[in-house]
Design an enzyme around this catalytic site. Structure first.
Site, PDB file in Angstrom:
ATOM      1  N   ILE A  12       0.772  -1.284   0.057  1.00 44.14           N
ATOM      2  CA  ILE A  12       0.028   0.044  -0.062  1.00 44.14           C
ATOM      3  C   ILE A  12       0.785   1.256   0.104  1.00 44.14           C
ATOM      4  CG2 ILE A  12      -1.822   1.290   1.016  1.00 44.14           C
ATOM      5  CD1 ILE A  12      -2.663  -1.592   2.434  1.00 44.14           C
ATOM      6  N   ASP A  58      14.918   0.379  10.390  1.00 49.51           N
ATOM      7  CA  ASP A  58      13.933  -0.091  11.100  1.00 49.51           C
ATOM      8  C   ASP A  58      13.193   0.963  11.808  1.00 49.51           C
ATOM      9  OD1 ASP A  58      12.359  -1.482  13.438  1.00 49.51           O
ATOM     10  OD2 ASP A  58      13.565  -3.360  12.608  1.00 49.51           O
ATOM     11  N   SER A 124      -7.444  -0.920   9.984  1.00 49.02           N
ATOM     12  CA  SER A 124      -8.069  -1.977   9.310  1.00 49.02           C
ATOM     13  C   SER A 124      -9.427  -2.250   9.910  1.00 49.02           C
ATOM     14  CB  SER A 124      -7.132  -3.053   9.613  1.00 49.02           C
ATOM     15  OG  SER A 124      -7.949  -4.541   9.298  1.00 49.02           O
ATOM     16  N   TYR A 149      -2.813  -9.866  15.454  1.00 52.84           N
ATOM     17  CA  TYR A 149      -2.776  -8.955  14.537  1.00 52.84           C
ATOM     18  C   TYR A 149      -3.724  -7.774  14.867  1.00 52.84           C
ATOM     19  CZ  TYR A 149      -3.242  -6.178  10.215  1.00 52.84           C
ATOM     20  OH  TYR A 149      -3.572  -5.228   9.126  1.00 52.84           O
ATOM     21  N   LYS A 153      -3.681  -3.605  15.929  1.00 49.66           N
ATOM     22  CA  LYS A 153      -4.233  -2.357  15.082  1.00 49.66           C
ATOM     23  C   LYS A 153      -5.119  -1.751  16.244  1.00 49.66           C
ATOM     24  CE  LYS A 153      -2.600  -2.692  11.233  1.00 49.66           C
ATOM     25  NZ  LYS A 153      -1.750  -1.884  10.819  1.00 49.66           N
TER      26      LYS A 153
HETATM   27  P1  NAD Z   1       3.302  -4.763   3.423  1.00 49.01           P
HETATM   28  O1  NAD Z   1       3.633  -5.892   4.326  1.00 49.01           O
HETATM   29  O2  NAD Z   1       3.415  -4.927   2.005  1.00 49.01           O
HETATM   30  O3  NAD Z   1       3.990  -3.590   3.887  1.00 49.01           O
HETATM   31  C1  NAD Z   1       4.489  -2.955   5.206  1.00 49.01           C
HETATM   32  C2  NAD Z   1       5.924  -2.635   4.945  1.00 49.01           C
HETATM   33  O4  NAD Z   1       6.451  -2.034   6.199  1.00 49.01           O
HETATM   34  C3  NAD Z   1       6.896  -3.500   4.363  1.00 49.01           C
HETATM   35  O5  NAD Z   1       7.536  -2.828   3.263  1.00 49.01           O
HETATM   36  C4  NAD Z   1       7.693  -4.121   5.480  1.00 49.01           C
HETATM   37  O6  NAD Z   1       9.015  -4.584   5.062  1.00 49.01           O
HETATM   38  C5  NAD Z   1       7.707  -2.659   6.276  1.00 49.01           C
HETATM   39  N1  NAD Z   1       7.990  -2.928   7.846  1.00 49.01           N
HETATM   40  C6  NAD Z   1       7.472  -3.697   8.863  1.00 49.01           C
HETATM   41  N2  NAD Z   1       7.968  -3.718   9.798  1.00 49.01           N
HETATM   42  C7  NAD Z   1       9.017  -2.930   9.775  1.00 49.01           C
HETATM   43  C8  NAD Z   1       9.760  -2.096  10.392  1.00 49.01           C
HETATM   44  N3  NAD Z   1       9.885  -2.347  12.013  1.00 49.01           N
HETATM   45  N4  NAD Z   1      10.539  -1.272  10.145  1.00 49.01           N
HETATM   46  C9  NAD Z   1      10.623  -0.758   8.729  1.00 49.01           C
HETATM   47  N5  NAD Z   1       9.648  -1.175   7.907  1.00 49.01           N
HETATM   48  C10 NAD Z   1       8.887  -2.179   8.315  1.00 49.01           C
HETATM   49  O7  NAD Z   1       1.483  -4.619   3.998  1.00 49.01           O
HETATM   50  P2  NAD Z   1       0.648  -3.645   3.146  1.00 49.01           P
HETATM   51  O8  NAD Z   1      -0.409  -4.594   2.711  1.00 49.01           O
HETATM   52  O9  NAD Z   1       1.397  -2.690   2.377  1.00 49.01           O
HETATM   53  O10 NAD Z   1       0.056  -2.914   4.546  1.00 49.01           O
HETATM   54  C11 NAD Z   1       0.504  -1.610   5.067  1.00 49.01           C
HETATM   55  C12 NAD Z   1      -0.150  -1.457   6.262  1.00 49.01           C
HETATM   56  O11 NAD Z   1      -1.401  -1.242   6.214  1.00 49.01           O
HETATM   57  C13 NAD Z   1       0.166  -2.416   7.402  1.00 49.01           C
HETATM   58  O12 NAD Z   1       0.184  -1.662   8.611  1.00 49.01           O
HETATM   59  C14 NAD Z   1      -1.005  -3.275   7.419  1.00 49.01           C
HETATM   60  O13 NAD Z   1      -1.121  -3.925   8.798  1.00 49.01           O
HETATM   61  C15 NAD Z   1      -2.354  -2.238   7.139  1.00 49.01           C
HETATM   62  N6  NAD Z   1      -3.465  -2.870   6.592  1.00 49.01           N
HETATM   63  C16 NAD Z   1      -2.990  -3.781   5.448  1.00 49.01           C
HETATM   64  C17 NAD Z   1      -4.255  -4.378   4.831  1.00 49.01           C
HETATM   65  C18 NAD Z   1      -4.159  -5.455   3.607  1.00 49.01           C
HETATM   66  O14 NAD Z   1      -4.802  -5.991   3.424  1.00 49.01           O
HETATM   67  N7  NAD Z   1      -2.843  -5.171   2.735  1.00 49.01           N
HETATM   68  C19 NAD Z   1      -5.650  -4.312   5.330  1.00 49.01           C
HETATM   69  C20 NAD Z   1      -5.762  -3.401   6.517  1.00 49.01           C
HETATM   70  C21 NAD Z   1      -4.502  -2.571   7.007  1.00 49.01           C
HETATM   71  C1  WQD Z   2     -10.946 -12.840   1.971  1.00 42.16           C
HETATM   72  C2  WQD Z   2     -11.826 -13.824   1.590  1.00 42.16           C
HETATM   73  C3  WQD Z   2     -11.421 -15.795   2.804  1.00 42.16           C
HETATM   74  C4  WQD Z   2      -7.863 -17.000   0.854  1.00 42.16           C
HETATM   75  C5  WQD Z   2      -7.684 -10.089   6.097  1.00 42.16           C
HETATM   76  C6  WQD Z   2      -7.218  -9.704   7.408  1.00 42.16           C
HETATM   77  C7  WQD Z   2      -7.808  -8.299   7.648  1.00 42.16           C
HETATM   78  C8  WQD Z   2      -7.249  -7.136   6.480  1.00 42.16           C
HETATM   79  C9  WQD Z   2      -7.422  -7.753   5.108  1.00 42.16           C
HETATM   80  C10 WQD Z   2      -5.192  -6.345   7.438  1.00 42.16           C
HETATM   81  C11 WQD Z   2     -12.220 -14.606   3.093  1.00 42.16           C
HETATM   82  C12 WQD Z   2     -11.357 -16.236   1.469  1.00 42.16           C
HETATM   83  C13 WQD Z   2      -8.805 -16.370   1.245  1.00 42.16           C
HETATM   84  C14 WQD Z   2      -7.970 -18.474   0.172  1.00 42.16           C
HETATM   85  C15 WQD Z   2     -10.299 -18.231   0.306  1.00 42.16           C
HETATM   86  N1  WQD Z   2      -5.795  -7.021   6.686  1.00 42.16           N
HETATM   87  N2  WQD Z   2     -10.101 -16.948   0.992  1.00 42.16           N
HETATM   88  N3  WQD Z   2      -9.099 -18.858   0.055  1.00 42.16           N
HETATM   89  O1  WQD Z   2      -9.592 -12.323   5.779  1.00 42.16           O
HETATM   90  O2  WQD Z   2     -11.232 -10.527   4.785  1.00 42.16           O
HETATM   91  O3  WQD Z   2      -9.076 -10.135   6.024  1.00 42.16           O
HETATM   92  O4  WQD Z   2      -7.094  -9.240   5.003  1.00 42.16           O
HETATM   93  O5  WQD Z   2      -5.603  -5.608   8.080  1.00 42.16           O
HETATM   94  O6  WQD Z   2      -7.323  -7.689   8.920  1.00 42.16           O
HETATM   95  O7  WQD Z   2      -7.998 -10.526   8.284  1.00 42.16           O
HETATM   96  O8  WQD Z   2      -8.943 -11.161   3.618  1.00 42.16           O
HETATM   97  O9  WQD Z   2      -7.958 -12.100   1.684  1.00 42.16           O
HETATM   98  O10 WQD Z   2      -7.454 -13.336   3.598  1.00 42.16           O
HETATM   99  O11 WQD Z   2      -9.842 -13.375   2.455  1.00 42.16           O
HETATM  100  O12 WQD Z   2     -11.426 -18.602   0.267  1.00 42.16           O
HETATM  101  O13 WQD Z   2      -6.918 -19.013  -0.007  1.00 42.16           O
HETATM  102  O14 WQD Z   2     -11.261 -14.943   0.729  1.00 42.16           O
HETATM  103  O15 WQD Z   2     -11.950 -16.960   3.522  1.00 42.16           O
HETATM  104  O16 WQD Z   2     -13.614 -15.048   2.709  1.00 42.16           O
HETATM  105  P1  WQD Z   2      -9.837 -11.080   4.901  1.00 42.16           P
HETATM  106  P2  WQD Z   2      -8.223 -12.452   2.784  1.00 42.16           P
END
Ligand code: NAD
Ligand code: WQD
Length: 341
Positions: A12, A58, A124, A149, A153
């Protein structure tokens, strides 16, 4: 504005970096590359035709953060740096609490020392927990999370809110993402999970490109229209645009503001498979398996607050999300390791 992206090389953060630069902002990135690659920095630079100031560091390292914050006149911190794999967090809770909470505390302490008063945080939908009815609205209380996790958050939101309450100069924007998927339309940036993907879209894309044999759909007896779980999937570039609005909002407001970033439209797992096949022309083999522990049948966002206050809403549809995910995966079958085909 000059925005410091902690964890900015991740999925992201990297898309947001491009959107910020294309909207006229400047960026500095720090990442320890624990879940990303320095190749990402090159690609951000290629896409924006600008050099990117990037540090391998870090975020829990206070001295390193202070060095970066004193070397640049930062207006706002965007905090993406966190561990995010739900299943892994159950097995290694201490690593998750240590990394995620420590990174947040370190950033806040360093910001205080360096007179930086604005932070946008990657939260999230998971903080709504298991009890709230959907669609989720920002006025609902945070709920009981089903894994460490999610708790990190929830706790980090609390820490940020408390910090803002204690310091009237501080502006905190909590962005609650729903399910981000898709990729930059160029195919140069996308989601590159290490090992077996936990999330649905990268799994589907890796099946389509031949890296995995088939998708297992977790449960088909949910009380939903087709029996599979429904989620609010949002294009990562729409999410990135939401961050640009959030940073501009944070510059003008104090205290804490919370925004859902979702589309308000749920799609089932089978909807995703069908839409992916339609947009890629590739068949996605799947089997039904048992339910995955902790999964909720369905949830989605009430996305009204972001629309009314930030003037932001998602503009890309499910076809765009699938097309761009596929474009990224087929050009980078092994992620950032191989470079573009
Ligand atoms: P990501 O793992 O691709 O990105 C996180 C980045 O942070 C990575 O590049 C990792 O190397 C870096 N990182 C982790 N710990 C670190 C540290 N201590 N010091 C320096 N760098 C560090 O994940 P993302 O999907 O881009 O998610 C970004 C943020 O959004 C995260 O906090 C995640 O929890 C949150 N989020 C993601 C999702 C999703 O589904 N992708 C959904 C909701 C919230
Ligand atoms: C989506 C749907 C699975 C994989 C997670 C975290 C949430 C947020 C986003 C960070 C669900 C189904 C998945 C597979 C499947 N992250 N699925 N087979 O669980 O909604 O959310 O990521 O904050 O906190 O919990 O996302 O992409 O894992 O799953 O059937 O191999 O796909 O059951 O219904 P989820 P997901």
């Amino acid at each position: 504005m000059l925005v410091f992206l902690a964890g900015g090389a991740g999925y992201i953060g990297s898309h947001t970096a491009v959107e910020l630069q294309n909207s006229g902002h400047d960026i500095v990135i720090a990442d320890n590359y624990s879940n990303s690659s320095p190749e990402v920095i090159k690609r951000i630079s290629e896409l924006t035709h600008r050099d990117v100031a990037a540090y391998e560091a870090d975020v829990c390292d206070k001295a390193a953060m202070l060095r970066i914050m004193t070397a640049h006149r930062i207006d706002c911190v965007m905090h993406f740096a966190g561990l995010k794999a739900v299943g892994e967090s159950v097995k290694k809770p201490l690593a998750y609490y240590r990394n995620n909470i420590d990174a947040t505390l370190t950033l806040l302490e360093c910001m205080q020392k360096c007179d930086i008063h604005s932070i946008v945080f990657s939260s999230s939908a998971t903080v709504y927990g298991e009890e709230n009815p959907y669609p989720y609205v920002e006025t609902m209380p945070r709920g009981r999370c089903s894994n460490p996790y999610g708790w990190t958050k929830s706790m980090m939101e609390q820490i940020l809110e408390d910090a803002a309450r204690a310091d009237p100069r501080l502006s905190v924007v909590l962005l609650r993402y729903f399910n981000p998927i898709g990729a930059h339309q160029s195919g140069l940036l996308g989601e590159d999970p290490q090992g077996v993907p936990n999330n649905l879209m990268p799994y589907v894309a890796q099946v389509a490109v031949g890296r995995r044999d088939h998708l297992t759909i977790f449960g088909h007896d949910y009380p939903t229209p087709d029996g599979t779980c429904r989620r609010d999937y949002i294009h990562v570039m729409d999410l990135a645009a939401g961050h640009v609005r959030a940073v501009e909002y944070a510059a003008e407001h104090k205290g804490t503001a919370v925004f859902n970033l979702g589309t308000g439209m749920p799609y089932s797992v089978l909807d995703i498979v069908t839409a992916f096949e339609r947009n890629s022309g590739v068949r996605v083999r799947y089997e039904f398996g048992p339910r995955r522990e902790g999964d909720l049948p369905e949830f989605w966002a009430d996305a009204d607050k972001a629309r009314k206050i930030l003037g932001w809403s998602a503009s890309r549809n499910l076809d765009d999300m699938c097309r761009d995910s596929w474009n990224w995966q087929k050009r980078n079958p092994a992620g950032y390791k191989t470079g573009c085909l």
